[in-house]
Design an enzyme around this catalytic site. Sequence first.
Site, mmCIF file in Angstrom:
data_model
loop_
_atom_site.group_PDB
_atom_site.id
_atom_site.type_symbol
_atom_site.label_atom_id
_atom_site.label_comp_id
_atom_site.label_asym_id
_atom_site.label_seq_id
_atom_site.Cartn_x
_atom_site.Cartn_y
_atom_site.Cartn_z
ATOM 1 N N LYS A 263 69.005 83.928 35.752
ATOM 2 C CA LYS A 263 68.874 83.666 37.189
ATOM 3 C C LYS A 263 68.889 82.173 37.445
ATOM 4 C CE LYS A 263 65.420 82.957 40.003
ATOM 5 N NZ LYS A 263 65.898 82.054 41.057
ATOM 6 N N GLY B 98 60.985 75.207 34.308
ATOM 7 C CA GLY B 98 60.575 75.005 35.689
ATOM 8 C C GLY B 98 59.176 74.435 35.758
ATOM 9 N N SER B 99 58.460 74.765 36.823
ATOM 10 C CA SER B 99 57.155 74.151 37.045
ATOM 11 C C SER B 99 56.089 74.754 36.144
ATOM 12 C CB SER B 99 56.739 74.315 38.502
ATOM 13 O OG SER B 99 56.362 75.658 38.737
ATOM 14 N N THR B 100 55.059 73.952 35.860
ATOM 15 C CA THR B 100 53.941 74.435 35.047
ATOM 16 C C THR B 100 53.238 75.600 35.739
ATOM 17 O OG1 THR B 100 53.635 72.355 33.887
ATOM 18 C CG2 THR B 100 51.702 73.747 34.095
ATOM 19 N N ALA B 101 53.147 75.543 37.064
ATOM 20 C CA ALA B 101 52.454 76.620 37.798
ATOM 21 C C ALA B 101 53.156 77.961 37.584
ATOM 22 C CB ALA B 101 52.399 76.286 39.287
ATOM 23 N N GLY C 100 55.239 78.654 35.126
ATOM 24 C CA GLY C 100 55.150 78.949 33.693
ATOM 25 C C GLY C 100 53.864 79.669 33.345
ATOM 26 N N GLU D 146 59.690 75.615 29.161
ATOM 27 C CA GLU D 146 59.893 74.164 29.300
ATOM 28 C C GLU D 146 59.377 73.794 30.677
ATOM 29 O OE1 GLU D 146 60.880 72.166 27.088
ATOM 30 O OE2 GLU D 146 61.978 73.377 25.631
ATOM 31 N N CYS E 26 62.150 66.646 34.263
ATOM 32 C CA CYS E 26 60.803 66.947 33.778
ATOM 33 C C CYS E 26 60.343 65.921 32.750
ATOM 34 C CB CYS E 26 60.728 68.352 33.211
ATOM 35 S SG CYS E 26 62.036 68.706 32.044
ATOM 36 N N GLU F 107 52.984 65.501 38.693
ATOM 37 C CA GLU F 107 54.411 65.303 38.577
ATOM 38 C C GLU F 107 55.000 65.184 39.986
ATOM 39 O OE1 GLU F 107 56.685 68.602 36.959
ATOM 40 O OE2 GLU F 107 57.938 67.169 35.876
#
Lengths: 298, 479
Positions: free
Chosen positions: B183, B235-238, B240, B257, B291, B388
């Site tokens: 996606k 993508g974002s840590t949130a 993830g 990542e 990132c 970030e």
Amino acid sequence: MATTKTQTKAATRTSSRLDVPKTYKLFIGGAFPRSESGRVTEVTDARGRFVANVAKASRKDARDAVRAARKAQSGWAGATAYNRGQVLYRVAEVLEGRKAQFVDELRLTEGLTAARALTQVEDAIDLWVWHAGWTDKIAQIGGNANPVAGPYFNLSVPEPTGVVAIVAPQSSALLGLTSVIAPALVTGNAVVVVPAASAPLSAISLGEVLATSDLPGGVVNVLTGDPAELAPWLAGHADVNALDLTGAGDLDWVELEQIAADTLKRVIRPEPGLPPETPQRILALTETKTVWHTKSRL
Amino acid sequence: MTFLEYAPAPESTSILSLRDDYSLFIGGEWVAGGGERFASISPSTEQQIATFSSADEGDVDAAVRAARTAFRETWGPMSGRDRGKYLFRIARILQERARELAVAESLDNGKPIRETRDADVPLVAQWFFHCAGWADKLDWVGLGANPQPHGVAAQVIPWNFPLLMLSWKVAPALAAGNTVVLKPAETTPLTAMLFAEICEQAGLPAGVVNLVTGAGETGAALVRHPDVDKVAFTGSTAVGREIAKALAGTEKKLTLELGGKGANIVFDDAPLDQAIEGIVDGIFFNQGQVCCAGSRLLVQESIHDEVMDRLKERMSTLRVGDPLDKNTDVGAINSSEQLERITRLVATGIAEGGEAWSPACELPKEGYWFVPTVVTGVEASSTIAREEIFGPVLSVLTFRTPDEAIAKANNSPYGLSAGVWTDKGSRALAVADKLRAGVVWTNTFNKFDPTSPFGGYKESGYGREGGRQGMQAYLKAGK
């Protein structure tokens, strides 16, 4: 009091002299403190007779252990691979000299025959030797130079993940414990381990071996107690980098994994059948660091 | 015309032959999705490029089933050599269509054509070439003899490097023998659609690569699908964190990542001309939407003022504007949401005592723009030193000793990248040893290569992409 009664009972086992029952305490930061909570668990032998009281670690003890591990980790990781190998081999040596004690404890708490207990202790010793030999080799199979398309020197090496919290296997106390601690130590991680609840004696005795094997204080910390109570605190602790759930099959390890996700901890899931002697266990607790350095064009 | 002024040199879009609307690519067919259609717009003009399908749960299910069938019937049983040949074919077509892909990427993402042409697209082709060669050599990946693919890989990628991230995901997965459902991000789906055409052109068997477009819900449905064996997310840590939670207790393998807050450490003996270029490249490459951006500059106190003077001078020469202009250094911010986030975080940085500076710069009237900005006087505890920003904003901190630099660099929940600038090789290596980051660039920054593992420590995620270690993520030990 129950303690007096049971101690009397224990004393009658050896008729010639009054024996000295051992008080099993926690192993944190190289010292052997009681639990700050003052709690103990009574350990009995296979026939239900009192053997010893074992400290029952609390959340505060777990936090102290993580702090001690964090403090010790960089020094242990910074030691040369040769030195770490010497120390791990020293563990095997010291364990070899104290075989009899571990055989006794395993017979007493796991109800093993003398022969089977001896085999288990010897297997554990051999496992320490096997891991001792990996310290200066694991970077060679886990890392490599990368031929990047440019004027750079580029190298990837495995580095320890940091502080590892471990729920040790609940069976084969000494061997199970060794199979999870030793691979973490090879690359320089520090460990907070919750040993098998049913047989905590050999875990604390192993702590005594580690304490006299030149392993820096705090590199391994042993929290005897209730894994179901302690594991969630460790899984959620922001200063723990990895969670090894190898021995957590009886706990709600799915929930532990969910808690660990909050801090994106590395999680090793219970994987029955994974042999104790595989470099994959060692590499599972490493990060790959890649360093690029410019090369001049001559 | 004065010094440093250039005539516009726009790249023509005539090379593109885009459709007005794109469907999902499932089982080798273009199928309309069950969800609402959405448009992708060009961030530099706010003009609509094309419309795209949203995949609903049924579409995701169909895509996973197509991938499963292909894994079982064609791609799984195929020899490594033949798999490799398909990937080589794709790599060649990517090279041949490089200019078209560069223009499309720049149009859809807003990044300068200079970067898509010279960085993104060449790396994409290189990634496929590199992984193609692994397909028949998997015994040497490091998992013992006869390692096995996981099966169906679900892959969700971000909008900052749409085609490059696709190649980082798809190439190793296919080389290892997995089939994929990918996606792309909802603001940058265009080049993924062109990639589907390239798969058709290469004669790739149906169902080996499936593309489902849509927003977050489509991605969530994909990673949660019970018949997926492996999930890879960038993508974002949130997000993830949410994925890691959703996958707890399942058998699925996961690599992540995630975000970063890279420290770029400049010692007083650094080669300053190169360091200034490295600082600029570290934070303004791709408008800072990287990132691994070097978003925290740590300068040794004794050279702080000199570095700032030179940096500001260099920043004054950055050309901000039309991404399709070959002279452009800094393009458009990818979306209005991202622009809003950057604006808000910089305001917070100033409110917390930071001093912001930007070169004088005229921005286009349409589109989403943020002028390259440097914020000095930042403390380690400042919001903009911790969060970030994902934009062209550099936070500057100082240090006196190597130990202080290391402590400040490591004082972050992230651990993706770091830079070290010094002429002293022994110091560079010693500092690199102590940095808790997956990639350390010494006297360079933001370099990528398919042979070189990339990935983070701590909350920057787990697993590596690239190299032997990246291939391992798509394989398990053979029995």
